[in-house]
Design a protein around this motif. Structure first.
Motif, PDB file in Angstrom:
ATOM      1  N   LEU A   1       0.858  -1.186   0.000  1.00 22.96           N
ATOM      2  CA  LEU A   1       0.000   0.000   0.000  1.00 22.96           C
ATOM      3  C   LEU A   1       0.888   1.227   0.000  1.00 22.96           C
ATOM      4  O   LEU A   1       1.972   1.217   0.612  1.00 22.96           O
ATOM      5  CB  LEU A   1      -0.878   0.029   1.255  1.00 22.96           C
ATOM      6  CG  LEU A   1      -2.062  -0.918   1.308  1.00 22.96           C
ATOM      7  CD1 LEU A   1      -2.777  -0.776   2.646  1.00 22.96           C
ATOM      8  CD2 LEU A   1      -3.038  -0.662   0.188  1.00 22.96           C
ATOM      9  N   SER A   2       0.428   2.260  -0.637  1.00 25.17           N
ATOM     10  CA  SER A   2       1.219   3.495  -0.652  1.00 25.17           C
ATOM     11  C   SER A   2       1.262   4.092   0.759  1.00 25.17           C
ATOM     12  O   SER A   2       0.340   3.894   1.561  1.00 25.17           O
ATOM     13  CB  SER A   2       0.610   4.501  -1.631  1.00 25.17           C
ATOM     14  OG  SER A   2      -0.617   5.002  -1.128  1.00 25.17           O
ATOM     15  N   GLN A   3       2.317   4.812   1.052  1.00 23.06           N
ATOM     16  CA  GLN A   3       2.480   5.402   2.377  1.00 23.06           C
ATOM     17  C   GLN A   3       1.347   6.378   2.713  1.00 23.06           C
ATOM     18  O   GLN A   3       0.866   6.384   3.846  1.00 23.06           O
ATOM     19  CB  GLN A   3       3.848   6.076   2.529  1.00 23.06           C
ATOM     20  CG  GLN A   3       4.206   6.370   3.974  1.00 23.06           C
ATOM     21  CD  GLN A   3       4.218   5.121   4.853  1.00 23.06           C
ATOM     22  OE1 GLN A   3       4.829   4.113   4.514  1.00 23.06           O
ATOM     23  NE2 GLN A   3       3.524   5.175   5.976  1.00 23.06           N
ATOM     24  N   PRO A   4       0.871   7.181   1.748  1.00 22.44           N
ATOM     25  CA  PRO A   4      -0.264   8.059   2.086  1.00 22.44           C
ATOM     26  C   PRO A   4      -1.509   7.271   2.528  1.00 22.44           C
ATOM     27  O   PRO A   4      -2.222   7.686   3.443  1.00 22.44           O
ATOM     28  CB  PRO A   4      -0.531   8.830   0.793  1.00 22.44           C
ATOM     29  CG  PRO A   4       0.794   8.837   0.079  1.00 22.44           C
ATOM     30  CD  PRO A   4       1.418   7.498   0.419  1.00 22.44           C
ATOM     31  N   VAL A   5      -1.752   6.123   1.904  1.00 20.38           N
ATOM     32  CA  VAL A   5      -2.895   5.291   2.295  1.00 20.38           C
ATOM     33  C   VAL A   5      -2.656   4.689   3.678  1.00 20.38           C
ATOM     34  O   VAL A   5      -3.552   4.701   4.537  1.00 20.38           O
ATOM     35  CB  VAL A   5      -3.174   4.198   1.241  1.00 20.38           C
ATOM     36  CG1 VAL A   5      -4.183   3.182   1.753  1.00 20.38           C
ATOM     37  CG2 VAL A   5      -3.669   4.828  -0.056  1.00 20.38           C
TER      38      VAL A   5
ATOM     39  N   GLY B   1      -7.154   7.673  -5.265  1.00 16.31           N
ATOM     40  CA  GLY B   1      -7.468   6.771  -6.374  1.00 16.31           C
ATOM     41  C   GLY B   1      -7.301   5.302  -6.057  1.00 16.31           C
ATOM     42  O   GLY B   1      -7.300   4.477  -6.964  1.00 16.31           O
ATOM     43  N   ASP B   2      -7.225   4.956  -4.766  1.00 20.10           N
ATOM     44  CA  ASP B   2      -7.106   3.544  -4.388  1.00 20.10           C
ATOM     45  C   ASP B   2      -8.510   3.000  -4.109  1.00 20.10           C
ATOM     46  O   ASP B   2      -8.992   3.020  -2.972  1.00 20.10           O
ATOM     47  CB  ASP B   2      -6.202   3.383  -3.169  1.00 20.10           C
ATOM     48  CG  ASP B   2      -5.770   1.937  -2.972  1.00 20.10           C
ATOM     49  OD1 ASP B   2      -6.565   1.034  -3.302  1.00 20.10           O
ATOM     50  OD2 ASP B   2      -4.643   1.717  -2.485  1.00 20.10           O
ATOM     51  N   LEU B   3      -9.134   2.513  -5.167  1.00 18.27           N
ATOM     52  CA  LEU B   3     -10.526   2.068  -5.058  1.00 18.27           C
ATOM     53  C   LEU B   3     -10.681   0.802  -4.225  1.00 18.27           C
ATOM     54  O   LEU B   3     -11.723   0.598  -3.597  1.00 18.27           O
ATOM     55  CB  LEU B   3     -11.133   1.881  -6.441  1.00 18.27           C
ATOM     56  CG  LEU B   3     -11.238   3.165  -7.269  1.00 18.27           C
ATOM     57  CD1 LEU B   3     -11.884   2.879  -8.611  1.00 18.27           C
ATOM     58  CD2 LEU B   3     -11.992   4.253  -6.527  1.00 18.27           C
ATOM     59  N   CYS B   4      -9.661  -0.051  -4.191  1.00 21.80           N
ATOM     60  CA  CYS B   4      -9.743  -1.259  -3.362  1.00 21.80           C
ATOM     61  C   CYS B   4      -9.841  -0.887  -1.878  1.00 21.80           C
ATOM     62  O   CYS B   4     -10.636  -1.459  -1.146  1.00 21.80           O
ATOM     63  CB  CYS B   4      -8.544  -2.173  -3.606  1.00 21.80           C
ATOM     64  SG  CYS B   4      -8.637  -3.056  -5.169  1.00 21.80           S
ATOM     65  N   VAL B   5      -9.027   0.048  -1.446  1.00 21.51           N
ATOM     66  CA  VAL B   5      -9.083   0.486  -0.051  1.00 21.51           C
ATOM     67  C   VAL B   5     -10.403   1.207   0.203  1.00 21.51           C
ATOM     68  O   VAL B   5     -11.032   1.020   1.245  1.00 21.51           O
ATOM     69  CB  VAL B   5      -7.871   1.371   0.320  1.00 21.51           C
ATOM     70  CG1 VAL B   5      -7.975   1.850   1.768  1.00 21.51           C
ATOM     71  CG2 VAL B   5      -6.578   0.607   0.115  1.00 21.51           C
ATOM     72  N   PHE B   6     -10.826   2.028  -0.752  1.00 22.81           N
ATOM     73  CA  PHE B   6     -12.111   2.707  -0.632  1.00 22.81           C
ATOM     74  C   PHE B   6     -13.228   1.681  -0.443  1.00 22.81           C
ATOM     75  O   PHE B   6     -14.077   1.829   0.440  1.00 22.81           O
ATOM     76  CB  PHE B   6     -12.377   3.574  -1.871  1.00 22.81           C
ATOM     77  CG  PHE B   6     -13.693   4.292  -1.831  1.00 22.81           C
ATOM     78  CD1 PHE B   6     -13.827   5.481  -1.139  1.00 22.81           C
ATOM     79  CD2 PHE B   6     -14.792   3.769  -2.488  1.00 22.81           C
ATOM     80  CE1 PHE B   6     -15.055   6.145  -1.098  1.00 22.81           C
ATOM     81  CE2 PHE B   6     -16.018   4.416  -2.463  1.00 22.81           C
ATOM     82  CZ  PHE B   6     -16.150   5.616  -1.759  1.00 22.81           C
ATOM     83  N   ASP B   7     -13.205   0.630  -1.262  1.00 20.80           N
ATOM     84  CA  ASP B   7     -14.213  -0.429  -1.141  1.00 20.80           C
ATOM     85  C   ASP B   7     -14.097  -1.151   0.201  1.00 20.80           C
ATOM     86  O   ASP B   7     -15.107  -1.476   0.823  1.00 20.80           O
ATOM     87  CB  ASP B   7     -14.087  -1.434  -2.285  1.00 20.80           C
ATOM     88  CG  ASP B   7     -14.517  -0.854  -3.621  1.00 20.80           C
ATOM     89  OD1 ASP B   7     -15.169   0.216  -3.642  1.00 20.80           O
ATOM     90  OD2 ASP B   7     -14.185  -1.479  -4.657  1.00 20.80           O
TER      91      ASP B   7
END
Length: 165
Positions: free
Chosen positions: A7-11, A117-123
């Motif tokens: 996962l990206s650090q911002p996420v 733009g991380d739709l998987c995490v959003f979901d």
């Protein structure tokens, strides 16, 4: 050798505070359960013990999600929860305030992750947004039930306890 994606650090930076929130909630409910049991609200004590277990489960899901994406989360330091309450009404009010704050935090976190733009995490966070909406509604109903009740009367609160919990 190929390294797996992370996962990206911002996420990660957005998810870690929610992990802490879930642990904080678990400890709050554990403390509320202990207090309720100690003062004779046995039905409420059982309810809050279950709430604590649910919150630990929410934390575990976030932890697992991070680990599944190759991130080893630092476990958060949990501040000491409130140990004494003045009344069952105070416990319910504090629970409502906490759940509403969590609702707002999950909404905000989800919007930021969507913008990343991380739709998987959003979901993934959808279950938390829905759970928080349900929790806010549940505690709102409890507060509504307290209207017109002399919440300072232990007898009245014991009579209402079964309906509340």
């Amino acid at each position: 050798m190929k390294k797996p994606e992370k996962l990206s650090q911002p996420v990660v930076n957005l998810l870690l505070p929610r992990l802490q929130d879930e642990f904080n909630a678990a400890y709050f409910y554990r403390s509320a359960s202990n207090w309720c049991k100690n003062v004779g609200y046995f039905i409420a004590a059982e309810f809050f013990a279950k709430e604590s277990e649910d919150e630990f489960g929410h934390a575990k899901k976030i932890e697992n999600y991070l680990v599944d994406w190759n991130v080893t989360p630092a476990l958060p330091t949990i501040p000491k929860p409130t140990l004494e309450f003045s009344s069952l009404e105070q416990v319910i009010t504090m629970a409502y305030d906490m759940e509403y704050a969590l609702y707002e935090e999950y909404e905000d976190t989800s919007m930021k992750i969507f913008k990343i733009g991380d739709l998987c995490v959003f979901d993934f966070l959808q279950q938390y947004r829905t759970g928080q909406k349900d929790a806010v509604a549940e505690y709102s109903d409890k507060l509504n039930m307290l209207e017109g009740t002399n919440t300072g009367s232990k007898f009245e609160m014991l009579m209402l306890e079964k309906k509340l919990f």
